[in-house]
Motif scaffolding. Structure first.
Motif, PDB file in Angstrom:
ATOM      1  N   GLN A   1       0.831  -1.203   0.000  1.00 13.47           N
ATOM      2  CA  GLN A   1       0.000   0.000   0.000  1.00 13.47           C
ATOM      3  C   GLN A   1       0.865   1.253   0.000  1.00 13.47           C
TER       4      GLN A   1
ATOM      5  N   GLU B   1      -4.433  -2.188  -1.531  1.00  9.10           N
ATOM      6  CA  GLU B   1      -5.021  -0.840  -1.598  1.00  9.10           C
ATOM      7  C   GLU B   1      -4.316   0.024  -2.649  1.00  9.10           C
TER       8      GLU B   1
ATOM      9  N   SER C   1      -5.369   3.816  -2.888  1.00  2.17           N
ATOM     10  CA  SER C   1      -5.332   4.642  -1.675  1.00  2.17           C
ATOM     11  C   SER C   1      -4.616   5.959  -1.948  1.00  2.17           C
TER      12      SER C   1
ATOM     13  N   ILE D   1      -9.167  -3.560  -1.802  1.00  6.64           N
ATOM     14  CA  ILE D   1      -9.629  -2.210  -2.134  1.00  6.64           C
ATOM     15  C   ILE D   1     -10.709  -1.836  -1.137  1.00  6.64           C
ATOM     16  N   HIS D   2     -10.700  -0.605  -0.691  1.00  2.00           N
ATOM     17  CA  HIS D   2     -11.594  -0.230   0.412  1.00  2.00           C
ATOM     18  C   HIS D   2     -12.975   0.173  -0.079  1.00  2.00           C
TER      19      HIS D   2
END
Length: 697
Positions: free
Chosen positions: A145, A230, A233, A262-263
């Motif tokens: 990330q 991520e 991000s 992935i958020h």
């Protein structure tokens, strides 16, 4: 006789009525062919993947099918993942979603083999049917990330150094350059090749460019499995969409398998994903096609409104309440009873695992035709051509020349050479900054003016000692403090590259020590040259001897700093420890008082400053550099008081008396030996700490 439909097939492929025709057809469509050797030569009719437009060979990999079943991860009695299962095929992107702390990154670390074996409580993870091993790890790229780079290097330098470290020695340099150019073209990085990476304090690449550069460094090894943590991000929606679409094109065109956490993606990004894995409190909430996830929620009585972002809807429901969480997990449990992609409990679904058998298969009686026979129970496939013995093929045959090397893609000397060049470029701007030069020459000029042309008489002996002591103390502190930031600042890069198998720790450590050596010695050399001659000390020969002792002292201070830096790995803590050690050793070393308590007198022998200072005094006070006695009334030496004049001349102080008054006890060779011992011992201890205590996961 082949039908018209199959007339274009190579002669060596099975007949349409053979038992292995379906398998052979499947293998051809998925680039899973095996060249058959007849008479010691490869059949020219064997299909070929060809070459990329830049001349880089695609290789013969058929891609990597990743399957995990019944995965349970426990760390310190806390269950992070429980009964998680799934499968992802080559050319697909699997998105792993869930609330913060749900276990997304833990799943990614598990697939990458970056968790301790003791933490994987149950379950199995296979890559084309094989369990994860060091050989397969080299076919996995893990994009963290955080975009971890050396800020002072340009993107071109970063990519080229990565290529030189990660691509095999057998590959020509021109091929490595072509591979870097291909990565630059695929990820659209050409316009920023000569831009520095940058960081929070200095401008450089944008967030999107830095993320693509991070991916590019991992793609250089042509991995079969790409893990992204991520990747969007910190990026705006447009840049994030562009990045995910680039990854999707790469997965499809190069037959890569992609898994990404992935958020909260946008609806456009969500549409790019082939499969979706929802993780809730460490358990599997959904696994299947991303396009079917809303149907799953609708069956649970949770319909999504039209034109609403599916990702937002999913996360809102997963965090809505405890009752909704339990309902989702219950629905997932029922669904998995019949789901082949993520079954419950033991390994479900069928997967063909190809193994190499020792026994030869009976020869075929059909001339030059090639047959493929599949044993569905044993999970093996056997090829044999007319007159040849059977040949088993497995995913292990996909090994590229890089993988058939040893543990490392490059040799120690290559790693040492490349890391030396990289570390020199990375350290040079800081160590040779204009402010360091201003500081060095400014302080040197002040010292030279304060002790300008010291007279060689008894009254100025302490002034000579003062000049030498300041040189030792100043550079001792400078190098200890500079070295304290070495590992805390580089540790994130070091851990990332060690975990990815870039190089041996020994190659990195040796390169760091030797690449900084010229930079380390330049400034103290200039400082001593200025001070020594302005102060009017000894002659040319003693100057070079004094220079040698100062260099050893500086390296000893750097070695101590490296040891404290490796032991603490926190800059503030390291500064505290170093300050206590340096101030304590200077105060208790007898430099400021001659009345050190007897029970603390031993401390001076643990100080490299003590050996360096006494060594310089031994070089300075010699018979060739005489010091005259003070007047009898003020002299501290009996010799001068009893012999005020000798034949009308002022008597000369013997060096032994001067050195005795300065408490110099050990011979010069002992001081030098102790400085060398400090250098060797503390550098070795720093390596041992990095090697055995702070291992990357």
């Amino acid at each position: 006789m082949l039908t018209k439909e199959h007339a274009g097939r190579p002669k060596s492929w099975p007949r349409p009525d053979s038992a292995g025709y379906r398998l052979a057809n499947y293998m051809l469509e998925n680039n899973m062919y095996l060249p058959i050797e007849e008479g010691g030569e490869t059949n020219e009719t064997t299909p070929s993947l060809g070459r990329r437009s830049n001349g880089i060979s695609r290789g013969t990999s058929r891609g990597t099918r990743v399957v995990w079943r019944d995965v349970k991860v426990v760390v310190e009695e806390k269950v992070l993942l429980k009964d998680v299962a799934g499968v992802v095929e080559p050319g697909e992107i699997l998105a792993v979603m869930g609330p913060s702390g749900a276990g997304k990154t833990t799943l990614l670390n598990t697939l990458a083999g970056r968790i301790p074996d003791s933490s994987l409580d149950t379950g199995s993870i296979t890559f084309n049917g094989e369990p994860l091993c060091k050989r397969l790890k080299r076919r996995i790229c893990y994009v963290l990330q955080q975009d971890i780079f050396f800020a002072t290097l340009t993107l071109r330098d970063t990519l080229m150094f990565t290529a030189m470290l990660r691509l095999p020695d057998a590959m020509p340099y021109a091929e490595k350059v072509k591979k870097v150019d291909w990565i630059v073209d695929v990820l659209d990085l050409k316009k920023c090749l000569d831009t520095k990476i940058g960081d929070d304090l200095s401008r450089g690449l944008s967030g999107g460019e830095r993320k693509r550069a991070n991916i590019g460094c991992e793609l250089l090894t042509d991995p079969a499995l790409i893990l992204l943590d991520e990747p969007t991000s910190g990026l705006d929606s447009s840049t994030a969409l562009s990045l995910i679409r680039t990854v999707k094109r790469l997965a499809v065109s190069e037959n890569k398998t992609v898994v990404t956490t992935i958020h909260q993606p946008s609806s456009q990004i969500f549409k790019v994903f082939d499969k979706l894995c929802l993780v809730l409190n460490g358990e599997l909430a959904y696994f299947g096609k991303a396009s079917e996830v809303l149907d799953f929620f609708e069956k649970l009585g949770m319909p999504c409104e039209p034109h609403y972002n599916p990702a937002d809807f999913i996360l809102e429901k997963m965090k809505e309440s405890k009752e909704v969480e339990l309902k989702i997990l219950a629905g997932s449990y029922e669904r998995r009873k019949t789901c082949r992609m993520s079954p419950l409990g033991e390994t479900g679904g069928s997967e063909v695992v190809f193994r190499r058998e020792k026994e030869a298969h009976p020869s075929s009686s059909n001339g030059g035709s090639t047959y493929v026979q599949m044993d569905s129970e044993k999970g093996t496939a056997t090829y044999w051509a007319g007159g040849s013995s059977g040949r088993e093929w497995s995913s292990q045959d996909d090994d590229t020349p890089e993988e058939k090397q040893g543990k490392w893609p490059t040799g120690f000397l290559t790693q040492y050479r490349v890391l030396t060049q990289r570390n020199f470029l990375q350290a040079r701007p800081k160590m040779l900054s204009k402010w360091n030069f201003i500081q060095t020459f400014g302080i040197g000029l002040i010292i030279g003016l304060m002790w300008f042309q010291i007279p060689h008489n008894e009254e100025r002996i302490m002034d000579v000692g003062g000049v030498l002591f300041f040189c030792v103390m100043y550079w001792g502190f400078v190098f200890v403090m500079d070295a304290l930031a070495a590992f805390p600042m580089e540790l994130v890069v070091l851990n990332k590259e060690r975990a990815a198998g870039y190089y041996r720790l020994s190659a990195y450590y040796m390169a760091k020590l030797t690449s900084e050596l010229p930079l380390t010695l330049l400034l103290p050399s200039a400082f001593l040259t200025l001070c020594y001659w302005m102060a009017g000390l000894n002659s040319v020969g003693p100057f070079f001897a004094t220079w040698g002792v100062l260099m050893l002292s500086s390296l000893a201070g750097q070695s101590l700093g490296l040891f404290i830096s490796a032991a603490c790995l926190d800059f503030q803590r390291a500064v505290t420890v170093a300050s206590i050690f340096m101030m304590g050793s200077s105060l208790l070393g007898g430099f400021y008082t001659t009345q050190v308590p007897y029970w603390l007198a031993w401390v001076k022998y643990s100080s490299f400053l003590n050996y360096a200072f006494h060594g310089m005094l031994l070089i300075e006070f010699t018979p060739e550099n005489p010091f005259l006695c003070a007047p009898p009334a003020t002299s501290a030496f009996e010799l001068c008081r009893s012999n005020s004049t000798l034949n009308g001349t002022v008597p000369v102080l013997p060096p032994e008396l001067i050195l005795g008054g300065l408490k110099v006890e050990l011979p010069l060779y002992t001081d030098i030996a102790m400085l060398i011992a400090f250098i060797v011992v503390f550098r070795a201890l720093a390596y041992v700490i990095l090697r055995f205590i702070y291992k990357p996961r």
